[in-house]
Design a protein around this motif. Structure first.
Motif, short mmCIF file in Angstrom:
data_model
loop_
_atom_site.label_atom_id
_atom_site.label_comp_id
_atom_site.label_asym_id
_atom_site.label_seq_id
_atom_site.Cartn_x
_atom_site.Cartn_y
_atom_site.Cartn_z
N TYR A 27 6.55 -27.93 -12.63
CA TYR A 27 7.97 -28.10 -12.08
C TYR A 27 8.18 -28.22 -10.83
CZ TYR A 27 12.98 -26.28 -11.71
OH TYR A 27 14.45 -26.06 -11.46
N THR A 29 10.31 -29.27 -8.07
CA THR A 29 11.00 -28.80 -7.09
C THR A 29 10.77 -27.28 -6.82
OG1 THR A 29 12.88 -28.87 -8.91
CG2 THR A 29 12.73 -30.47 -7.33
N ARG A 33 10.99 -25.05 -3.21
CA ARG A 33 12.02 -23.96 -3.33
C ARG A 33 11.43 -22.55 -3.07
NH1 ARG A 33 15.08 -26.31 -8.19
NH2 ARG A 33 16.09 -27.80 -7.42
N TYR A 151 18.16 -35.12 -21.75
CA TYR A 151 18.13 -36.42 -20.59
C TYR A 151 16.78 -36.33 -20.10
CZ TYR A 151 19.56 -32.43 -17.54
OH TYR A 151 19.64 -31.43 -16.89
N TRP A 153 14.20 -36.67 -16.55
CA TRP A 153 14.33 -36.40 -15.21
C TRP A 153 13.22 -36.61 -14.37
CZ3 TRP A 153 12.66 -31.26 -13.33
CH2 TRP A 153 11.92 -30.58 -14.25
N ARG A 161 14.60 -33.20 -20.45
CA ARG A 161 15.23 -31.75 -20.53
C ARG A 161 15.71 -31.81 -22.02
NH1 ARG A 161 16.81 -28.10 -17.60
NH2 ARG A 161 15.37 -27.26 -18.87
N HIS A 164 20.66 -28.51 -23.32
CA HIS A 164 20.91 -26.96 -22.60
C HIS A 164 22.21 -26.85 -22.02
CE1 HIS A 164 19.25 -29.25 -19.35
NE2 HIS A 164 19.99 -28.64 -18.60
N HIS A 166 23.69 -24.55 -18.95
CA HIS A 166 23.40 -23.43 -17.95
C HIS A 166 24.45 -22.49 -17.90
CE1 HIS A 166 20.73 -26.36 -15.75
NE2 HIS A 166 21.37 -27.25 -16.29
N GLN A 181 19.45 -20.61 -18.64
CA GLN A 181 19.77 -21.79 -19.69
C GLN A 181 19.53 -21.30 -20.86
OE1 GLN A 181 17.80 -25.38 -18.36
NE2 GLN A 181 17.60 -24.71 -16.44
N ILE A 195 10.30 -27.11 -17.27
CA ILE A 195 11.20 -25.96 -16.70
C ILE A 195 10.86 -24.83 -17.69
CG2 ILE A 195 13.28 -25.16 -16.27
CD1 ILE A 195 14.05 -27.60 -15.03
O1 LIG Z 1 15.87 -27.77 -10.55
C1 LIG Z 1 15.73 -28.76 -10.94
O2 LIG Z 1 15.07 -29.75 -10.26
C2 LIG Z 1 16.22 -29.40 -12.35
C3 LIG Z 1 16.10 -30.47 -12.89
C4 LIG Z 1 16.72 -31.13 -13.94
C5 LIG Z 1 17.51 -29.71 -14.55
O3 LIG Z 1 17.93 -30.07 -15.82
C6 LIG Z 1 17.37 -28.61 -14.04
O4 LIG Z 1 18.27 -27.70 -14.87
C7 LIG Z 1 16.96 -28.29 -13.03
#
Ligand SMILES: O=C(O)c1ccc(O)c(O)c1
Length: 246
Positions: A27, A29, A33, A151, A153, A161, A164, A166, A181, A195
Protein backbone atom coordinates in the motif's frame (compact mmCIF):
# COMPACT_ATOMS: atom_id res chain seq x y z
CA UNK A 1 -28.63 12.26 28.14
CA UNK A 2 -29.75 9.38 30.38
CA UNK A 3 -29.22 8.96 34.10
CA UNK A 4 -26.82 6.04 33.46
CA UNK A 5 -23.69 6.24 35.57
CA UNK A 6 -20.85 7.78 33.57
CA UNK A 7 -17.72 5.68 33.31
CA UNK A 8 -14.53 7.58 33.85
CA UNK A 9 -11.74 4.98 33.63
CA UNK A 10 -8.99 5.26 31.01
CA UNK A 11 -9.44 3.46 27.68
CA UNK A 12 -7.71 0.22 26.77
CA UNK A 13 -4.69 0.58 24.52
CA UNK A 14 -5.08 -0.34 20.83
CA UNK A 15 -4.31 -3.97 20.01
CA UNK A 16 -1.48 -3.62 17.49
CA UNK A 17 -1.73 -7.26 16.42
CA UNK A 18 -5.33 -6.68 15.22
CA UNK A 19 -4.89 -3.34 13.47
CA UNK A 20 -2.67 -3.05 10.37
CA UNK A 21 0.90 -1.86 10.88
CA UNK A 22 1.57 1.71 9.73
CA UNK A 23 4.27 0.61 7.25
CA UNK A 24 2.89 -1.70 4.54
CA UNK A 25 4.87 -1.15 1.29
CA UNK A 26 2.28 -2.91 -0.96
CA UNK A 27 0.00 0.00 0.00
CA UNK A 28 2.39 2.53 -1.44
CA UNK A 29 1.36 5.76 0.27
CA UNK A 30 1.87 4.08 3.66
CA UNK A 31 5.62 4.25 3.05
CA UNK A 32 5.89 8.03 3.33
CA UNK A 33 3.08 8.35 5.88
CA UNK A 34 4.37 5.86 8.40
CA UNK A 35 6.51 6.84 11.41
CA UNK A 36 10.28 6.50 10.99
CA UNK A 37 10.99 5.97 14.69
CA UNK A 38 9.81 3.47 17.30
CA UNK A 39 6.38 4.27 18.76
CA UNK A 40 5.93 5.46 22.34
CA UNK A 41 2.79 4.75 24.37
CA UNK A 42 1.43 7.38 26.75
CA UNK A 43 -1.30 7.10 29.33
CA UNK A 44 -4.57 8.82 28.47
CA UNK A 45 -4.92 12.41 29.70
CA UNK A 46 -8.10 13.79 31.24
CA UNK A 47 -9.06 15.82 28.18
CA UNK A 48 -8.65 12.74 25.97
CA UNK A 49 -11.03 10.61 28.03
CA UNK A 50 -13.70 13.21 28.79
CA UNK A 51 -14.29 14.76 25.35
CA UNK A 52 -15.64 15.25 22.78
CA UNK A 53 -19.37 15.44 23.58
CA UNK A 54 -21.80 15.86 20.69
CA UNK A 55 -25.50 16.63 20.79
CA UNK A 56 -28.17 15.88 18.21
CA UNK A 57 -28.51 19.65 17.73
CA UNK A 58 -25.47 19.63 15.41
CA UNK A 59 -27.25 17.39 12.90
CA UNK A 60 -29.18 18.61 9.87
CA UNK A 61 -32.39 16.86 8.81
CA UNK A 62 -30.81 15.12 5.80
CA UNK A 63 -27.35 14.45 7.24
CA UNK A 64 -28.12 10.72 7.43
CA UNK A 65 -29.61 10.54 3.92
CA UNK A 66 -26.96 10.61 1.17
CA UNK A 67 -29.63 9.85 -1.43
CA UNK A 68 -31.11 13.31 -0.84
CA UNK A 69 -28.68 15.52 1.07
CA UNK A 70 -26.97 16.84 -2.07
CA UNK A 71 -29.85 16.34 -4.51
CA UNK A 72 -31.94 19.06 -6.08
CA UNK A 73 -35.48 19.27 -4.73
CA UNK A 74 -37.55 16.34 -5.97
CA UNK A 75 -34.49 14.47 -7.29
CA UNK A 76 -32.29 11.74 -5.84
CA UNK A 77 -28.91 10.08 -6.31
CA UNK A 78 -28.44 7.39 -8.97
CA UNK A 79 -27.57 3.89 -7.78
CA UNK A 80 -28.66 0.89 -5.74
CA UNK A 81 -30.51 2.28 -2.73
CA UNK A 82 -29.35 0.83 0.58
CA UNK A 83 -29.75 1.28 4.33
CA UNK A 84 -26.56 0.91 6.38
CA UNK A 85 -27.17 0.27 10.04
CA UNK A 86 -25.57 -1.32 13.06
CA UNK A 87 -24.37 -0.77 16.55
CA UNK A 88 -21.29 0.90 17.98
CA UNK A 89 -20.11 -1.19 20.92
CA UNK A 90 -17.00 -1.24 23.05
CA UNK A 91 -14.69 -4.21 23.58
CA UNK A 92 -16.87 -5.38 26.45
CA UNK A 93 -19.96 -5.45 24.21
CA UNK A 94 -21.58 -2.33 25.71
CA UNK A 95 -23.39 0.01 23.32
CA UNK A 96 -21.66 3.39 22.87
CA UNK A 97 -24.35 6.08 23.04
CA UNK A 98 -23.83 9.54 21.55
CA UNK A 99 -20.97 8.54 19.20
CA UNK A 100 -20.61 10.82 16.18
CA UNK A 101 -20.32 8.81 12.95
CA UNK A 102 -19.21 10.58 9.79
CA UNK A 103 -19.15 8.70 6.48
CA UNK A 104 -18.00 9.45 2.95
CA UNK A 105 -17.94 7.44 -0.23
CA UNK A 106 -17.70 7.39 -4.03
CA UNK A 107 -20.89 7.49 -6.10
CA UNK A 108 -22.50 4.45 -7.74
CA UNK A 109 -20.00 4.65 -10.61
CA UNK A 110 -16.98 4.75 -8.27
CA UNK A 111 -16.24 8.48 -8.51
CA UNK A 112 -15.71 10.88 -5.59
CA UNK A 113 -16.87 14.47 -5.59
CA UNK A 114 -13.39 15.82 -4.85
CA UNK A 115 -11.18 18.27 -6.73
CA UNK A 116 -8.27 15.83 -6.82
CA UNK A 117 -10.39 12.90 -8.04
CA UNK A 118 -8.90 11.52 -11.28
CA UNK A 119 -11.25 8.67 -12.29
CA UNK A 120 -13.15 9.01 -15.60
CA UNK A 121 -16.48 7.68 -14.25
CA UNK A 122 -19.27 10.27 -14.38
CA UNK A 123 -20.15 12.58 -11.51
CA UNK A 124 -23.73 12.31 -10.32
CA UNK A 125 -25.11 15.87 -10.01
CA UNK A 126 -27.38 14.67 -7.20
CA UNK A 127 -24.79 12.91 -5.07
CA UNK A 128 -22.33 14.58 -2.70
CA UNK A 129 -21.07 11.50 -0.87
CA UNK A 130 -20.88 12.70 2.77
CA UNK A 131 -23.12 12.28 5.78
CA UNK A 132 -23.19 11.90 9.54
CA UNK A 133 -25.30 10.69 12.41
CA UNK A 134 -25.11 10.08 16.17
CA UNK A 135 -25.74 6.75 17.91
CA UNK A 136 -28.82 6.39 20.11
CA UNK A 137 -28.93 5.40 23.79
CA UNK A 138 -28.07 1.76 22.98
CA UNK A 139 -25.39 2.60 20.44
CA UNK A 140 -27.48 2.01 17.29
CA UNK A 141 -27.09 4.07 14.11
CA UNK A 142 -28.65 4.10 10.65
CA UNK A 143 -28.31 6.03 7.41
CA UNK A 144 -29.26 5.63 3.81
CA UNK A 145 -27.23 5.95 0.68
CA UNK A 146 -26.49 4.31 -2.66
CA UNK A 147 -24.06 1.44 -2.98
CA UNK A 148 -20.69 2.90 -4.05
CA UNK A 149 -18.88 1.56 -7.12
CA UNK A 150 -15.40 0.02 -7.21
CA UNK A 151 -12.66 2.21 -8.71
CA UNK A 152 -9.08 1.92 -9.95
CA UNK A 153 -6.31 3.72 -8.09
CA UNK A 154 -2.65 4.39 -8.82
CA UNK A 155 -0.90 1.88 -6.56
CA UNK A 156 0.10 -1.27 -8.47
CA UNK A 157 -0.40 -1.48 -12.26
CA UNK A 158 -4.07 -2.50 -12.03
CA UNK A 159 -5.28 -2.10 -8.46
CA UNK A 160 -8.97 -1.54 -7.78
CA UNK A 161 -10.59 -0.60 -4.51
CA UNK A 162 -13.56 -2.79 -3.59
CA UNK A 163 -16.83 -0.93 -3.06
CA UNK A 164 -16.47 0.69 0.36
CA UNK A 165 -17.74 3.40 2.70
CA UNK A 166 -15.30 5.35 4.88
CA UNK A 167 -16.25 5.90 8.52
CA UNK A 168 -14.92 8.20 11.20
CA UNK A 169 -16.22 7.44 14.68
CA UNK A 170 -15.81 9.66 17.72
CA UNK A 171 -16.66 7.60 20.79
CA UNK A 172 -16.62 8.91 24.34
CA UNK A 173 -13.09 10.21 24.15
CA UNK A 174 -10.66 11.57 21.58
CA UNK A 175 -8.49 8.48 22.09
CA UNK A 176 -11.44 6.34 20.99
CA UNK A 177 -11.54 7.94 17.52
CA UNK A 178 -11.56 5.28 14.85
CA UNK A 179 -11.20 5.75 11.09
CA UNK A 180 -12.19 2.66 9.18
CA UNK A 181 -13.80 1.36 6.01
CA UNK A 182 -16.84 -0.85 5.47
CA UNK A 183 -16.97 -3.40 2.65
CA UNK A 184 -19.92 -5.34 1.20
CA UNK A 185 -20.62 -9.04 1.68
CA UNK A 186 -19.86 -11.15 -1.37
CA UNK A 187 -17.56 -8.64 -3.12
CA UNK A 188 -14.64 -10.62 -4.64
CA UNK A 189 -12.57 -7.42 -4.93
CA UNK A 190 -12.10 -7.27 -1.14
CA UNK A 191 -9.49 -10.03 -1.08
CA UNK A 192 -7.34 -8.45 -3.84
CA UNK A 193 -7.13 -5.00 -2.30
CA UNK A 194 -3.66 -3.92 -1.07
CA UNK A 195 -5.23 -1.73 1.64
CA UNK A 196 -7.36 -4.62 2.93
CA UNK A 197 -4.35 -6.95 2.69
CA UNK A 198 -2.40 -4.71 5.06
CA UNK A 199 -4.68 -6.04 7.85
CA UNK A 200 -2.90 -8.97 9.51
CA UNK A 201 -5.78 -11.40 10.20
CA UNK A 202 -8.76 -12.81 8.28
CA UNK A 203 -11.07 -12.31 11.28
CA UNK A 204 -10.16 -8.62 11.47
CA UNK A 205 -10.93 -8.23 7.74
CA UNK A 206 -14.24 -10.06 8.07
CA UNK A 207 -15.23 -7.62 10.80
CA UNK A 208 -15.08 -4.87 8.15
CA UNK A 209 -17.49 -6.66 5.81
CA UNK A 210 -21.13 -5.63 6.22
CA UNK A 211 -23.66 -8.45 5.92
CA UNK A 212 -26.62 -8.21 3.57
CA UNK A 213 -29.58 -7.92 5.94
CA UNK A 214 -32.85 -8.79 4.24
CA UNK A 215 -34.74 -8.36 7.55
CA UNK A 216 -34.23 -4.61 7.56
CA UNK A 217 -34.96 -3.66 3.97
CA UNK A 218 -37.55 -1.10 2.94
CA UNK A 219 -39.77 -3.05 0.52
CA UNK A 220 -39.76 -1.65 -3.02
CA UNK A 221 -37.15 0.91 -1.93
CA UNK A 222 -33.85 -0.19 -0.36
CA UNK A 223 -31.92 -3.26 0.74
CA UNK A 224 -30.01 -3.18 4.02
CA UNK A 225 -26.47 -3.92 5.16
CA UNK A 226 -25.54 -4.42 8.80
CA UNK A 227 -22.21 -3.13 10.08
CA UNK A 228 -21.28 -3.18 13.77
CA UNK A 229 -18.29 -1.16 14.94
CA UNK A 230 -16.20 -2.04 17.99
CA UNK A 231 -14.39 0.73 19.85
CA UNK A 232 -12.04 0.28 22.74
CA UNK A 233 -13.68 0.08 26.15
CA UNK A 234 -12.64 1.62 29.45
CA UNK A 235 -10.74 -0.07 32.19
CA UNK A 236 -13.26 0.01 34.99
CA UNK A 237 -12.58 2.67 37.56
CA UNK A 238 -11.22 1.27 40.79
CA UNK A 239 -13.13 2.29 43.89
CA UNK A 240 -11.64 1.59 47.29
CA UNK A 241 -13.87 1.45 50.36
CA UNK A 242 -11.32 2.08 53.01
CA UNK A 243 -12.08 3.07 56.57
CA UNK A 244 -9.29 5.36 57.72
CA UNK A 245 -7.68 4.54 61.02
CA UNK A 246 -8.57 0.83 61.13
O1 LIG B 1 -4.49 6.27 1.24
C1 LIG B 1 -4.64 6.19 0.02
O2 LIG B 1 -3.73 6.45 -0.75
C2 LIG B 1 -5.94 5.74 -0.51
C3 LIG B 1 -6.13 5.52 -1.85
C4 LIG B 1 -7.36 5.07 -2.33
C5 LIG B 1 -8.40 4.86 -1.44
O3 LIG B 1 -9.60 4.42 -1.81
C6 LIG B 1 -8.20 5.10 -0.08
O4 LIG B 1 -9.25 4.87 0.74
C7 LIG B 1 -6.99 5.52 0.38
Amino acid sequence: MSNKKLETGAFFQRDRQWHPPAYTPDYKTSVVRSPQRALLSFDNTLSEITGPVFGHSILGELDNDLIHNFAKPGQSAIGQRIIVHGRVIDERGKGVAGALLEFWQANAGGRYRHKREGYIAALDPNFGGCGRTITDEEGYYRFRTVKPGAYPWPNGVNDWRPAHIHFSVFGHGFVQRLITQMYFEGDPMIWNCPIVRSIPGKAAIEQLVAALDMNNTIPMDARAYKFDIVLRGRRSTLFENRVEGN
